[in-house]
Design an enzyme around this catalytic site. Structure first.
Site, PDB file in Angstrom:
ATOM      1  N   ASP A 150      16.788 -14.798  22.467  1.00  0.00           N
ATOM      2  CA  ASP A 150      15.960 -13.629  22.098  1.00  0.00           C
ATOM      3  C   ASP A 150      15.338 -12.943  23.314  1.00  0.00           C
ATOM      4  O   ASP A 150      15.381 -11.723  23.438  1.00  0.00           O
ATOM      5  CB  ASP A 150      14.928 -13.945  20.995  1.00  0.00           C
ATOM      6  CG  ASP A 150      13.865 -14.959  21.356  1.00  0.00           C
ATOM      7  OD1 ASP A 150      13.979 -15.611  22.419  1.00  0.00           O
ATOM      8  OD2 ASP A 150      12.911 -15.107  20.557  1.00  0.00           O
ATOM      9  N   GLY A 200       3.778 -27.460  15.215  1.00  0.00           N
ATOM     10  CA  GLY A 200       4.301 -27.994  16.478  1.00  0.00           C
ATOM     11  C   GLY A 200       5.704 -28.546  16.352  1.00  0.00           C
ATOM     12  O   GLY A 200       6.204 -29.212  17.249  1.00  0.00           O
ATOM     13  N   GLU A 250       0.631 -13.060  20.146  1.00  0.00           N
ATOM     14  CA  GLU A 250       0.922 -14.367  20.739  1.00  0.00           C
ATOM     15  C   GLU A 250       1.008 -14.258  22.275  1.00  0.00           C
ATOM     16  O   GLU A 250       0.496 -15.100  22.992  1.00  0.00           O
ATOM     17  CB  GLU A 250       2.238 -14.897  20.164  1.00  0.00           C
ATOM     18  CG  GLU A 250       2.541 -16.281  20.623  1.00  0.00           C
ATOM     19  CD  GLU A 250       2.932 -17.231  19.506  1.00  0.00           C
ATOM     20  OE1 GLU A 250       2.861 -16.849  18.321  1.00  0.00           O
ATOM     21  OE2 GLU A 250       3.300 -18.354  19.830  1.00  0.00           O
ATOM     22  N   ASP A 302      10.901 -15.400  16.113  1.00  0.00           N
ATOM     23  CA  ASP A 302      10.137 -16.087  15.069  1.00  0.00           C
ATOM     24  C   ASP A 302       9.394 -15.090  14.185  1.00  0.00           C
ATOM     25  O   ASP A 302       9.379 -15.199  12.958  1.00  0.00           O
ATOM     26  CB  ASP A 302       9.127 -17.058  15.698  1.00  0.00           C
ATOM     27  CG  ASP A 302       9.786 -18.003  16.681  1.00  0.00           C
ATOM     28  OD1 ASP A 302      11.024 -18.143  16.634  1.00  0.00           O
ATOM     29  OD2 ASP A 302       9.061 -18.591  17.508  1.00  0.00           O
TER      30      ASP A 302
END
Ligand code: GLA
Length: 383
Positions: free
Chosen positions: A37, A120, A158, A170
């Site tokens: 990505d 996680g 993020e 994501d």
């Protein structure tokens, strides 16, 4: 009680009113296209049937008050005075920060949140939380909902607020997926297509139960190596290097350190595998798709070097099962989860057999989740 029901019930108990919106934003598993990505290449993730749920109600002022059932913690902040802190609420604040930077007028809200995306593990619980927050703000503030735009806002939150240099995969998966389908995404243009899964297969996520610290420094190091290789090839991103162009330059063995050659080859070959995987899905050919999963894992293990022993062991255990078409690590790597493509009717037994084999080899307890491809971040009607 189902997760949305407990979220609704807790909301009513805490705020003594009915919510006006119920938001659901899923985690994701990437089928193939790993570390491509941020090289502006191709990915093929699917949203899973594990998600973050938020029930909320608009406030008259510009405060956000949010209670997490999992952490049994209420966090409150002011949209006019956003300050960095730590913990799960940073993803929500980060989204508010980016939305406001882009000029959106936001309203405050009270909300209750919970989720069942393992944290996680490489199943993008953070992207799910970012998209849930975006959907929540959109709901109370009447913002237009454009999945790709909101995914970019989540990614910026993020990158800029939480400080993790992730790519766009994501957030796009959590924002734009469709039930029953994987998302074939071009990470340069953000054009995407929904591709149905082959018939009769199940996607099984295998959580090694290993987590590695320092993932972000290893991740950033891979990004740098890829950028160095792209500069050497004279292109904007490794997405622009074809297999043929790579092989031609490789003959000279000059100009790049050995490790950068290996990183670049993973990206170049992985992009090709994604395109082949889409063809295999369209041709309803799980055997071919599975073979591509296996090849992707080998490349991530040997060339990109982002697996760990646990991931290699669980992938081997999966590949040894007759019900398995193919398996690979998924997500950033260094621990976390693998994904297997399996005959549907044997999916449960497959999971148990892999867990037993893995336990025997590693002494560790893994988890297996048979995942259904689900829809991206949405408002769920309140009856
Ligand atoms: C993490 C990042 C994604 C992507 C994957 C590797 O999940 O958040 O952007 O780079 O790793 O494919």
């Amino acid at each position: 009680m189902s997760l949305p029901h407990s979220v609704l019930q807790a909301f009513e108990q805490q705020f003594h009113t009915f919510p006006s919106c119920l938001v659901r934003a899923p985690g994701r598993v990437n089928l193939i296209g790993e570390h491509t990505d941020y090289n502006e290449g191709f990915v093929l993730p699917m949203a899973i049937d594990r998600a973050i749920w938020v029930a909320l109600w608009p406030r008259e002022d510009r405060r956000v008050r949010l209670h997490s059932l999992e952490y049994d913690q209420t966090v409150e902040f002011d949209l006019d005075d956003l300050r960095k802190g730590s913990g799960w609420a940073e993803y929500v604040k980060g989204v508010a920060y980016v939305l406001q930077t882009q000029g959106y007028a936001l309203r405050g809200w009270d909300g209750t949140l919970s989720g069942d995306v393992p944290k996680g593990a490489g199943l993008s619980s953070s992207a799910a939380l970012e998209l849930a927050a975006a959907r929540a703000f959109a709901c109370v503030s009447d913002l237009p909902w454009q999945p790709a735009h909101m995914a970019q806002i989540g990614q910026r939150a993020e990158n800029e607020w939480v400080g993790v240099q992730c790519g766009i995969m994501d957030q796009m998966a959590s924002a734009a997926c469709l039930e029953g389908h994987a998302l074939f995404l071009d990470c340069r243009s953000l054009d995407y297509e929904h591709v149905p899964l082959p018939e009769g297969v199940a996607i099984v996520v295998l959580d090694t139960s290993t987590r590695r610290g320092l993932v972000s420094s290893a991740y950033n190091e891979r990004r740098k190596q890829c950028e160095t290789a792209a500069r050497f090839f004279g292109v904007k991103a490794l997405r622009d290097v074809s297999v043929e162009a790579f092989e031609e330059k490789r003959k000279t063995k000059k100009g790049l350190e050995e490790v950068a050659w290996k990183r670049a080859w993973h990206i170049v070959s992985e992009n090709k595998r994604v395109l082949e995987a889409v063809r295999a899905m369209r041709a309803n050919d799980p055997a071919r798709l599975g073979a591509l999963f296996d090849a992707s894992h080998a490349s991530l293990r040997d060339d990109f070097e982002v697996t760990n022993i646990a991931l290699d062991q669980i992938v081997e255990a999966a590949q040894a099962q007759p019900a398995c078409y193919g398996a690979r690590m998924t997500g950033a790597g260094f621990g976390g989860c693998a994904v297997a493509l399996v005959k549907q009717e044997e999916a449960e037994a497959f999971g148990e057999a892999v867990l037993a084999a893995y336990r025997h080899k590693s002494g560790l307890e893994a988890r297996a989740y048979v995942c259904r491809p689900s829809t991206g971040a949405s408002l769920v009607p309140l009856s």
